[in-house]
Scaffold this motif. Structure first.
Motif, PDB file in Angstrom:
ATOM      1  N   GLU A   5       0.830  -1.199   0.000  1.00 33.47           N
ATOM      2  CA  GLU A   5       0.000   0.000   0.000  1.00 33.47           C
ATOM      3  C   GLU A   5       0.870   1.258   0.000  1.00 33.47           C
ATOM      4  OE1 GLU A   5      -2.601  -0.318   3.312  1.00 33.47           O
ATOM      5  OE2 GLU A   5      -3.683  -2.030   2.497  1.00 33.47           O
ATOM      6  N   THR A   6       1.964   1.239   0.749  1.00 28.18           N
ATOM      7  CA  THR A   6       2.881   2.371   0.785  1.00 28.18           C
ATOM      8  C   THR A   6       3.501   2.582  -0.583  1.00 28.18           C
ATOM      9  OG1 THR A   6       3.367   1.955   3.109  1.00 28.18           O
ATOM     10  CG2 THR A   6       4.938   3.311   1.901  1.00 28.18           C
ATOM     11  N   MET A   7       3.911   1.537  -1.235  1.00 31.29           N
ATOM     12  CA  MET A   7       4.518   1.642  -2.558  1.00 31.29           C
ATOM     13  C   MET A   7       3.529   2.236  -3.562  1.00 31.29           C
ATOM     14  SD  MET A   7       7.639   0.858  -2.545  1.00 31.29           S
ATOM     15  CE  MET A   7       8.019   0.512  -4.243  1.00 31.29           C
ATOM     16  N   GLU A   8       2.272   1.824  -3.484  1.00 29.63           N
ATOM     17  CA  GLU A   8       1.262   2.362  -4.396  1.00 29.63           C
ATOM     18  C   GLU A   8       1.126   3.873  -4.213  1.00 29.63           C
ATOM     19  OE1 GLU A   8      -2.484   0.369  -4.290  1.00 29.63           O
ATOM     20  OE2 GLU A   8      -1.541  -1.606  -4.322  1.00 29.63           O
ATOM     21  N   CYS A   9       1.125   4.329  -2.985  1.00 31.73           N
ATOM     22  CA  CYS A   9       0.999   5.756  -2.702  1.00 31.73           C
ATOM     23  C   CYS A   9       2.191   6.510  -3.281  1.00 31.73           C
ATOM     24  CB  CYS A   9       0.909   5.976  -1.198  1.00 31.73           C
ATOM     25  SG  CYS A   9       0.731   7.715  -0.759  1.00 31.73           S
ATOM     26  N   LEU A  10       3.372   5.989  -3.114  1.00 32.56           N
ATOM     27  CA  LEU A  10       4.554   6.638  -3.660  1.00 32.56           C
ATOM     28  C   LEU A  10       4.517   6.681  -5.179  1.00 32.56           C
ATOM     29  CD1 LEU A  10       7.364   5.199  -1.355  1.00 32.56           C
ATOM     30  CD2 LEU A  10       6.405   7.497  -1.334  1.00 32.56           C
ATOM     31  N   GLN A  11       3.974   5.657  -5.771  1.00 34.27           N
ATOM     32  CA  GLN A  11       3.912   5.614  -7.220  1.00 34.27           C
ATOM     33  C   GLN A  11       2.877   6.594  -7.767  1.00 34.27           C
ATOM     34  OE1 GLN A  11       3.269   1.485  -8.036  1.00 34.27           O
ATOM     35  NE2 GLN A  11       5.398   0.932  -7.634  1.00 34.27           N
ATOM     36  N   GLU A  12       1.844   6.882  -6.990  1.00 30.26           N
ATOM     37  CA  GLU A  12       0.822   7.813  -7.446  1.00 30.26           C
ATOM     38  C   GLU A  12       1.305   9.255  -7.449  1.00 30.26           C
ATOM     39  OE1 GLU A  12      -3.175   7.624  -5.967  1.00 30.26           O
ATOM     40  OE2 GLU A  12      -2.855   5.531  -5.397  1.00 30.26           O
ATOM     41  N   PHE A  13       2.234   9.600  -6.562  1.00 34.73           N
ATOM     42  CA  PHE A  13       2.694  10.976  -6.409  1.00 34.73           C
ATOM     43  C   PHE A  13       4.221  11.059  -6.471  1.00 34.73           C
ATOM     44  CE2 PHE A  13      -1.238  10.470  -3.934  1.00 34.73           C
ATOM     45  CZ  PHE A  13      -2.048  11.369  -4.607  1.00 34.73           C
ATOM     46  N   PRO A  14       4.812  10.650  -7.577  1.00 35.61           N
ATOM     47  CA  PRO A  14       6.276  10.616  -7.633  1.00 35.61           C
ATOM     48  C   PRO A  14       6.915  12.004  -7.609  1.00 35.61           C
ATOM     49  CG  PRO A  14       5.363  10.165  -9.793  1.00 35.61           C
ATOM     50  CD  PRO A  14       4.203  10.196  -8.818  1.00 35.61           C
ATOM     51  N   GLU A  15       6.191  13.034  -7.983  1.00 33.46           N
ATOM     52  CA  GLU A  15       6.745  14.393  -8.025  1.00 33.46           C
ATOM     53  C   GLU A  15       6.203  15.281  -6.906  1.00 33.46           C
ATOM     54  OE1 GLU A  15       9.163  15.458 -10.165  1.00 33.46           O
ATOM     55  OE2 GLU A  15       9.262  13.353 -10.769  1.00 33.46           O
ATOM     56  N   HIS A  16       5.573  14.675  -5.909  1.00 38.35           N
ATOM     57  CA  HIS A  16       4.950  15.441  -4.828  1.00 38.35           C
ATOM     58  C   HIS A  16       5.975  16.340  -4.124  1.00 38.35           C
ATOM     59  CE1 HIS A  16       1.977  16.430  -1.823  1.00 38.35           C
ATOM     60  NE2 HIS A  16       2.835  16.101  -0.868  1.00 38.35           N
ATOM     61  N   HIS A  17       7.148  15.817  -3.845  1.00 38.24           N
ATOM     62  CA  HIS A  17       8.168  16.606  -3.160  1.00 38.24           C
ATOM     63  C   HIS A  17       8.561  17.839  -3.982  1.00 38.24           C
ATOM     64  CE1 HIS A  17      10.466  14.017  -5.858  1.00 38.24           C
ATOM     65  NE2 HIS A  17      11.443  14.896  -5.774  1.00 38.24           N
ATOM     66  N   LYS A  18       8.634  17.689  -5.281  1.00 35.59           N
ATOM     67  CA  LYS A  18       8.986  18.825  -6.145  1.00 35.59           C
ATOM     68  C   LYS A  18       7.889  19.878  -6.115  1.00 35.59           C
ATOM     69  CE  LYS A  18      10.339  20.051 -10.870  1.00 35.59           C
ATOM     70  NZ  LYS A  18       9.901  21.399 -10.643  1.00 35.59           N
ATOM     71  N   MET A  19       6.640  19.441  -6.135  1.00 36.55           N
ATOM     72  CA  MET A  19       5.521  20.377  -6.081  1.00 36.55           C
ATOM     73  C   MET A  19       5.554  21.160  -4.764  1.00 36.55           C
ATOM     74  SD  MET A  19       1.423  19.648  -5.990  1.00 36.55           S
ATOM     75  CE  MET A  19       1.566  19.019  -4.323  1.00 36.55           C
ATOM     76  N   ILE A  20       5.817  20.489  -3.661  1.00 36.36           N
ATOM     77  CA  ILE A  20       5.875  21.153  -2.361  1.00 36.36           C
ATOM     78  C   ILE A  20       6.983  22.204  -2.350  1.00 36.36           C
ATOM     79  CG2 ILE A  20       6.392  20.829   0.097  1.00 36.36           C
ATOM     80  CD1 ILE A  20       3.626  19.834  -0.683  1.00 36.36           C
ATOM     81  N   LEU A  21       8.176  21.828  -2.820  1.00 34.63           N
ATOM     82  CA  LEU A  21       9.288  22.781  -2.846  1.00 34.63           C
ATOM     83  C   LEU A  21       9.003  23.949  -3.778  1.00 34.63           C
ATOM     84  CD1 LEU A  21      12.330  20.343  -2.786  1.00 34.63           C
ATOM     85  CD2 LEU A  21      11.508  21.820  -0.939  1.00 34.63           C
ATOM     86  N   ASP A  22       8.380  23.678  -4.913  1.00 35.30           N
ATOM     87  CA  ASP A  22       8.025  24.761  -5.840  1.00 35.30           C
ATOM     88  C   ASP A  22       7.044  25.735  -5.195  1.00 35.30           C
ATOM     89  OD1 ASP A  22       9.666  23.746  -7.825  1.00 35.30           O
ATOM     90  OD2 ASP A  22       8.030  22.802  -8.946  1.00 35.30           O
ATOM     91  N   ARG A  23       6.052  25.216  -4.488  1.00 41.39           N
ATOM     92  CA  ARG A  23       5.055  26.090  -3.844  1.00 41.39           C
ATOM     93  C   ARG A  23       5.675  26.885  -2.703  1.00 41.39           C
ATOM     94  NH1 ARG A  23      -0.517  22.592  -3.849  1.00 41.39           N
ATOM     95  NH2 ARG A  23      -0.833  22.708  -6.088  1.00 41.39           N
ATOM     96  N   LEU A  24       6.554  26.250  -1.926  1.00 41.99           N
ATOM     97  CA  LEU A  24       7.239  26.984  -0.863  1.00 41.99           C
ATOM     98  C   LEU A  24       8.089  28.106  -1.450  1.00 41.99           C
ATOM     99  CD1 LEU A  24       8.260  24.050   1.478  1.00 41.99           C
ATOM    100  CD2 LEU A  24       6.752  25.963   2.079  1.00 41.99           C
ATOM    101  N   ASN A  25       8.755  27.834  -2.557  1.00 46.82           N
ATOM    102  CA  ASN A  25       9.566  28.864  -3.193  1.00 46.82           C
ATOM    103  C   ASN A  25       8.694  29.999  -3.729  1.00 46.82           C
ATOM    104  OD1 ASN A  25      12.128  29.892  -4.032  1.00 46.82           O
ATOM    105  ND2 ASN A  25      11.565  29.353  -6.126  1.00 46.82           N
ATOM    106  N   GLU A  26       7.554  29.673  -4.323  1.00 44.98           N
ATOM    107  CA  GLU A  26       6.630  30.706  -4.797  1.00 44.98           C
ATOM    108  C   GLU A  26       6.162  31.578  -3.637  1.00 44.98           C
ATOM    109  OE1 GLU A  26       3.381  28.791  -6.786  1.00 44.98           O
ATOM    110  OE2 GLU A  26       4.652  27.985  -8.372  1.00 44.98           O
ATOM    111  N   GLN A  27       5.820  30.944  -2.517  1.00 43.77           N
ATOM    112  CA  GLN A  27       5.392  31.706  -1.344  1.00 43.77           C
ATOM    113  C   GLN A  27       6.510  32.619  -0.858  1.00 43.77           C
ATOM    114  OE1 GLN A  27       4.167  28.713   1.429  1.00 43.77           O
ATOM    115  NE2 GLN A  27       2.287  28.239   0.310  1.00 43.77           N
ATOM    116  N   ARG A  28       7.733  32.107  -0.853  1.00 41.35           N
ATOM    117  CA  ARG A  28       8.871  32.911  -0.424  1.00 41.35           C
ATOM    118  C   ARG A  28       9.063  34.106  -1.359  1.00 41.35           C
ATOM    119  NH1 ARG A  28      13.594  33.748  -2.192  1.00 41.35           N
ATOM    120  NH2 ARG A  28      13.404  32.111  -3.747  1.00 41.35           N
ATOM    121  N   GLU A  29       8.999  33.865  -2.657  1.00 45.79           N
ATOM    122  CA  GLU A  29       9.176  34.939  -3.637  1.00 45.79           C
ATOM    123  C   GLU A  29       8.094  36.005  -3.503  1.00 45.79           C
ATOM    124  OE1 GLU A  29       9.266  32.733  -7.286  1.00 45.79           O
ATOM    125  OE2 GLU A  29      11.446  32.502  -7.227  1.00 45.79           O
TER     126      GLU A  29
END
Length: 66
Positions: A5-29
């Motif tokens: 089940e954990t593997m399935e979740c990771l496979q569904e959102f492989p770029e989630h970490h990038k999206m989070i960092l992008d949004r944090l950077n947008e907020q900072r900017e």
């Protein structure tokens, strides 16, 4: 079964970490939700303490006494 089940979740959102960092950077900017300003050689840098603390072994200790 739980590992599958954990593997399935990771496979569904492989770029989630990038999206989070992008949004944090947008907020900072946009100077949204920033809660600290670092000054280096007279230059001011707005930042998120939580992000800085997550990237450092020293900063969480420093932030806890401020």
């Amino acid at each position: 079964m739980e590992a599958e089940e954990t593997m399935e979740c990771l496979q569904e959102f492989p770029e989630h970490h990038k999206m989070i960092l992008d949004r944090l950077n947008e907020q900072r900017e946009q100077d949204r939700f920033t809660d600290i300003t670092l000054i280096v050689d007279g230059h001011h840098f707005k930042a998120h303490k939580a992000v800085l603390a997550a990237c450092s072994h020293v900063l969480p200790q420093i932030f806890s006494i401020l």
